[in-house]
Motif scaffolding. Structure first.
Motif, PDB file in Angstrom:
ATOM      1  N   HIS A  88      18.963   9.487 -43.092  1.00 18.72           N
ATOM      2  CA  HIS A  88      20.358   9.911 -42.985  1.00 18.72           C
ATOM      3  C   HIS A  88      21.336   8.741 -42.935  1.00 18.72           C
ATOM      4  O   HIS A  88      22.454   8.879 -42.416  1.00 18.72           O
ATOM      5  CB  HIS A  88      20.545  10.812 -41.761  1.00 18.72           C
ATOM      6  N   GLY A  89      20.939   7.586 -43.452  1.00 17.64           N
ATOM      7  CA  GLY A  89      21.879   6.502 -43.633  1.00 17.64           C
ATOM      8  C   GLY A  89      22.238   5.749 -42.363  1.00 17.64           C
ATOM      9  O   GLY A  89      21.554   5.848 -41.342  1.00 17.64           O
ATOM     10  N   PRO A  90      23.322   4.986 -42.394  1.00 17.46           N
ATOM     11  CA  PRO A  90      23.674   4.096 -41.280  1.00 17.46           C
ATOM     12  C   PRO A  90      23.895   4.835 -39.962  1.00 17.46           C
ATOM     13  O   PRO A  90      23.699   4.256 -38.893  1.00 17.46           O
ATOM     14  CB  PRO A  90      24.970   3.432 -41.752  1.00 17.46           C
ATOM     15  N   GLU A  91      24.309   6.104 -40.041  1.00 19.30           N
ATOM     16  CA  GLU A  91      24.583   6.847 -38.810  1.00 19.30           C
ATOM     17  C   GLU A  91      23.312   7.299 -38.095  1.00 19.30           C
ATOM     18  O   GLU A  91      23.341   7.627 -36.913  1.00 19.30           O
ATOM     19  CB  GLU A  91      25.440   8.087 -39.124  1.00 19.30           C
ATOM     20  N   ASP A  92      22.204   7.343 -38.812  1.00 18.09           N
ATOM     21  CA  ASP A  92      20.941   7.800 -38.235  1.00 18.09           C
ATOM     22  C   ASP A  92      20.447   6.775 -37.224  1.00 18.09           C
ATOM     23  O   ASP A  92      20.412   5.575 -37.495  1.00 18.09           O
ATOM     24  CB  ASP A  92      19.912   7.985 -39.352  1.00 18.09           C
ATOM     25  N   LYS A  93      20.047   7.220 -36.054  1.00 24.34           N
ATOM     26  CA  LYS A  93      19.594   6.298 -35.007  1.00 24.34           C
ATOM     27  C   LYS A  93      18.264   5.636 -35.358  1.00 24.34           C
ATOM     28  O   LYS A  93      17.965   4.545 -34.868  1.00 24.34           O
ATOM     29  CB  LYS A  93      19.470   7.051 -33.682  1.00 24.34           C
ATOM     30  N   ILE A  94      17.455   6.290 -36.210  1.00 21.75           N
ATOM     31  CA  ILE A  94      16.117   5.776 -36.499  1.00 21.75           C
ATOM     32  C   ILE A  94      15.888   5.601 -37.994  1.00 21.75           C
ATOM     33  O   ILE A  94      15.494   4.526 -38.457  1.00 21.75           O
ATOM     34  CB  ILE A  94      15.038   6.718 -35.932  1.00 21.75           C
TER      35      ILE A  94
END
Length: 291
Positions: free
Chosen positions: A162-168
């Motif tokens: 899920h891109g840069p916003e994804d925590k992992i």
């Protein structure tokens, strides 16, 4: 290959959009039949039902028929694929009657490291007869537990980045690092828009994923730095021809599912243009429509 700039301009016309809808796209070949030996396209196109998240199942079926697409990645949104077993059975009967084949479910979020929660989601997918779970947000520590269900149910588990916003899971490359020692049925759903926003080369990511690539969510962006810059496929910067060539090179056996996230109240113009462009690229690469 023909000049892709002229293809982009041509696709934008309503005439080509109408023509594209007349191209057969039954997507009927089974995974073990790839690659085809008769010149037909080895790239199978489908739709992520999230594209039509503001519309009910009957409307979704109508849109798929307009797009001449029979393969769908279903999400539990509206009444597309409810989690209640009886309602799910009714939905599956509607799709079967319309000649539409669900091939994946998701994105399904695996945010609990608990057997009961994981089993419930695998049961949901098994009832649907799908072969790929598109998974969101599983914690790396939960993957050994999930691996047991992958083996028991024989369903592939595709972690969606899920891109840069994804925590992992920023990029498919993060997924590959985490799953390399696990069952080969645990791998990636590459969301191409989120991949490029994470700074990864999407073509390279396809090659690196190889046999662990189980699903592709297709979209296009005018800027690889801006999430809100999504446009119809062919109008942005996404290297679609090179991506399709990479998928053919790795012997990809899954689907390329359009996930058109903008214009939620009127997605069909963008969806029509996107399929026109993708089908045009496949024609430029020398592939005829699937039988």
């Amino acid at each position: 290959m023909k000049n892709l700039l002229s293809r982009r301009e041509f696709v934008r016309s309503s005439a080509l959009a109408a023509t594209a809808l007349a191209i057969p796209n039954r997507d009927s070949a089974l995974p073990h039949e790839y690659p085809p030996s008769d010149g037909t396209s080895p790239i199978r196109l489908g739709v992520a039902s999230y594209t039509f998240r503001n519309f009910n199942r009957a409307q979704l079926i109508g849109f798929l028929k307009q797009l001449n697409v029979s393969a769908v990645n279903l999400k539990n949104v509206k009444d597309h694929l409810p989690s209640d077993p009886q309602q799910e059975a009714a939905a599956l009967a509607d799709y079967a009657a319309a000649g539409i084949r669900p091939h994946a479910a998701g994105t399904i979020y695996f945010d609990k490291d608990e057997d009961a929660d994981i089993r419930n989601k695998f049961d949901y997918s098994k009832r649907a007869g799908i072969s790929v779970v598109v998974a969101g947000d599983p914690a790396p520590g939960s993957l050994p537990r999930i691996e047991k269900f992958v083996r028991d149910y024989d369903i592939r588990f595709a972690i969606h980045n899920h891109g840069p916003e994804d925590k992992i899971w920023h990029s498919p490359l993060d997924v590959l690092k985490a799953v390399k020692a696990l069952d080969p049925r645990i791998g990636c759903c590459i969301d191409v828009g989120h991949t490029v926003r994470a700074g990864s080369d999407v073509v390279q990511a396809i090659h690196e994923a190889g046999p662990r690539l189980f699903n592709v969510h297709m979209k296009d962006l005018a800027s690889f730095q801006e999430k809100e810059s999504q446009v119809s496929v062919g109008k942005g910067k996404m290297p679609v021809p090179k991506m399709f060539q990479a998928l053919v090179a790795i012997g990809y056996q899954g689907f390329v599912d359009l996930e058109y996230e903008i214009d939620p109240d009127d997605p069909m113009p963008g969806a029509i243009a996107s399929f026109a462009y993708m089908r045009g690229v496949l024609a430029d690469l020398g592939y005829s429509p699937p039988h």
